[in-house]
Design a protein around this motif. Structure first.
Motif, PDB file in Angstrom:
ATOM      1  N   ASP A 149       0.805  -1.224   0.000  1.00 40.46           N
ATOM      2  CA  ASP A 149       0.000   0.000   0.000  1.00 40.46           C
ATOM      3  C   ASP A 149       0.835   1.270   0.000  1.00 40.46           C
ATOM      4  OD1 ASP A 149      -2.307  -1.482   0.023  1.00 40.46           O
ATOM      5  OD2 ASP A 149      -2.839  -1.032   2.110  1.00 40.46           O
ATOM      6  N   THR A 150       2.004   1.234   0.638  1.00 40.81           N
ATOM      7  CA  THR A 150       2.780   2.460   0.828  1.00 40.81           C
ATOM      8  C   THR A 150       4.025   2.562  -0.043  1.00 40.81           C
ATOM      9  OG1 THR A 150       4.094   1.499   2.619  1.00 40.81           O
ATOM     10  CG2 THR A 150       2.043   2.638   3.248  1.00 40.81           C
ATOM     11  N   GLY A 151       4.445   1.450  -0.653  1.00 39.69           N
ATOM     12  CA  GLY A 151       5.699   1.454  -1.397  1.00 39.69           C
ATOM     13  C   GLY A 151       6.904   1.456  -0.478  1.00 39.69           C
ATOM     14  N   ALA A 152       6.711   0.993   0.758  1.00 36.26           N
ATOM     15  CA  ALA A 152       7.767   0.999   1.766  1.00 36.26           C
ATOM     16  C   ALA A 152       8.916   0.076   1.376  1.00 36.26           C
ATOM     17  CB  ALA A 152       7.199   0.563   3.119  1.00 36.26           C
ATOM     18  N   GLU A 153      10.120   0.495   1.770  1.00 34.84           N
ATOM     19  CA  GLU A 153      11.323  -0.310   1.554  1.00 34.84           C
ATOM     20  C   GLU A 153      11.978  -0.551   2.911  1.00 34.84           C
ATOM     21  OE1 GLU A 153      15.728   0.283  -0.352  1.00 34.84           O
ATOM     22  OE2 GLU A 153      14.056   1.262  -1.346  1.00 34.84           O
ATOM     23  N   GLU A 154      12.196  -1.810   3.250  1.00 37.10           N
ATOM     24  CA  GLU A 154      12.831  -2.142   4.523  1.00 37.10           C
ATOM     25  C   GLU A 154      14.271  -1.640   4.529  1.00 37.10           C
ATOM     26  OE1 GLU A 154      14.182  -5.997   7.154  1.00 37.10           O
ATOM     27  OE2 GLU A 154      12.406  -6.207   5.892  1.00 37.10           O
ATOM     28  N   VAL A 155      14.636  -0.938   5.618  1.00 41.72           N
ATOM     29  CA  VAL A 155      16.003  -0.416   5.717  1.00 41.72           C
ATOM     30  C   VAL A 155      16.764  -0.972   6.919  1.00 41.72           C
ATOM     31  CG1 VAL A 155      15.542   1.702   4.427  1.00 41.72           C
ATOM     32  CG2 VAL A 155      15.210   1.684   6.910  1.00 41.72           C
ATOM     33  N   ALA A 156      16.049  -1.487   7.924  1.00 41.41           N
ATOM     34  CA  ALA A 156      16.733  -2.009   9.115  1.00 41.41           C
ATOM     35  C   ALA A 156      15.743  -2.762   9.990  1.00 41.41           C
ATOM     36  CB  ALA A 156      17.373  -0.876   9.915  1.00 41.41           C
ATOM     37  N   ARG A 157      16.309  -3.500  10.939  1.00 36.53           N
ATOM     38  CA  ARG A 157      15.528  -4.166  11.984  1.00 36.53           C
ATOM     39  C   ARG A 157      16.228  -3.917  13.310  1.00 36.53           C
ATOM     40  NH1 ARG A 157      11.930  -8.773  10.489  1.00 36.53           N
ATOM     41  NH2 ARG A 157      11.628  -8.564   8.249  1.00 36.53           N
ATOM     42  N   ARG A 158      15.408  -3.674  14.336  1.00 43.85           N
ATOM     43  CA  ARG A 158      15.986  -3.444  15.668  1.00 43.85           C
ATOM     44  C   ARG A 158      14.919  -3.630  16.732  1.00 43.85           C
ATOM     45  NH1 ARG A 158      19.333   1.814  17.733  1.00 43.85           N
ATOM     46  NH2 ARG A 158      19.502   1.161  19.891  1.00 43.85           N
TER      47      ARG A 158
END
Length: 95
Positions: free
Chosen positions: A75-84
């Protein structure tokens, strides 16, 4: 003396402080991303998040176990950049 201190104490006690989800020191803010009450929230700047910030995108953190993460990404075009700390951080382009 007490009369002078009381207004200051009342003013300080009325201030609201932003508290992020338990178990993380990520600088979350807002009441939800896209809609109030959403599990995903915007993330502010600190030493960890600074490399992921972009003036043309929002940095958003979602619980890693959130059931509809795939829908959120589509829906947002989000791109994963990190996990924490059990959260997935996404860069979400502003359209």
């Amino acid at each position: 003396m007490i009369r002078a201190i009381l207004p200051a104490v009342l003013l300080i006690s009325a201030c609201e402080t932003a508290v992020g989800p338990a178990g993380t020191d990520l600088p979350f803010f807002g009441n939800g991303y896209r809609f109030d009450g959403d599990a995903c929230r915007r993330v502010g700047e600190d030493a960890f998040t600074n490399p992921f910030l972009d003036d043309s995108a929002d940095l958003v953190g979602c619980p890693a176990d959130l059931e509809n993460l795939g829908v959120f990404v589509l829906d947002t075009g989000a791109e994963e950049v990190a996990r924490r700390d059990g959260f997935v951080l996404y860069s979400v382009p502003r359209r």
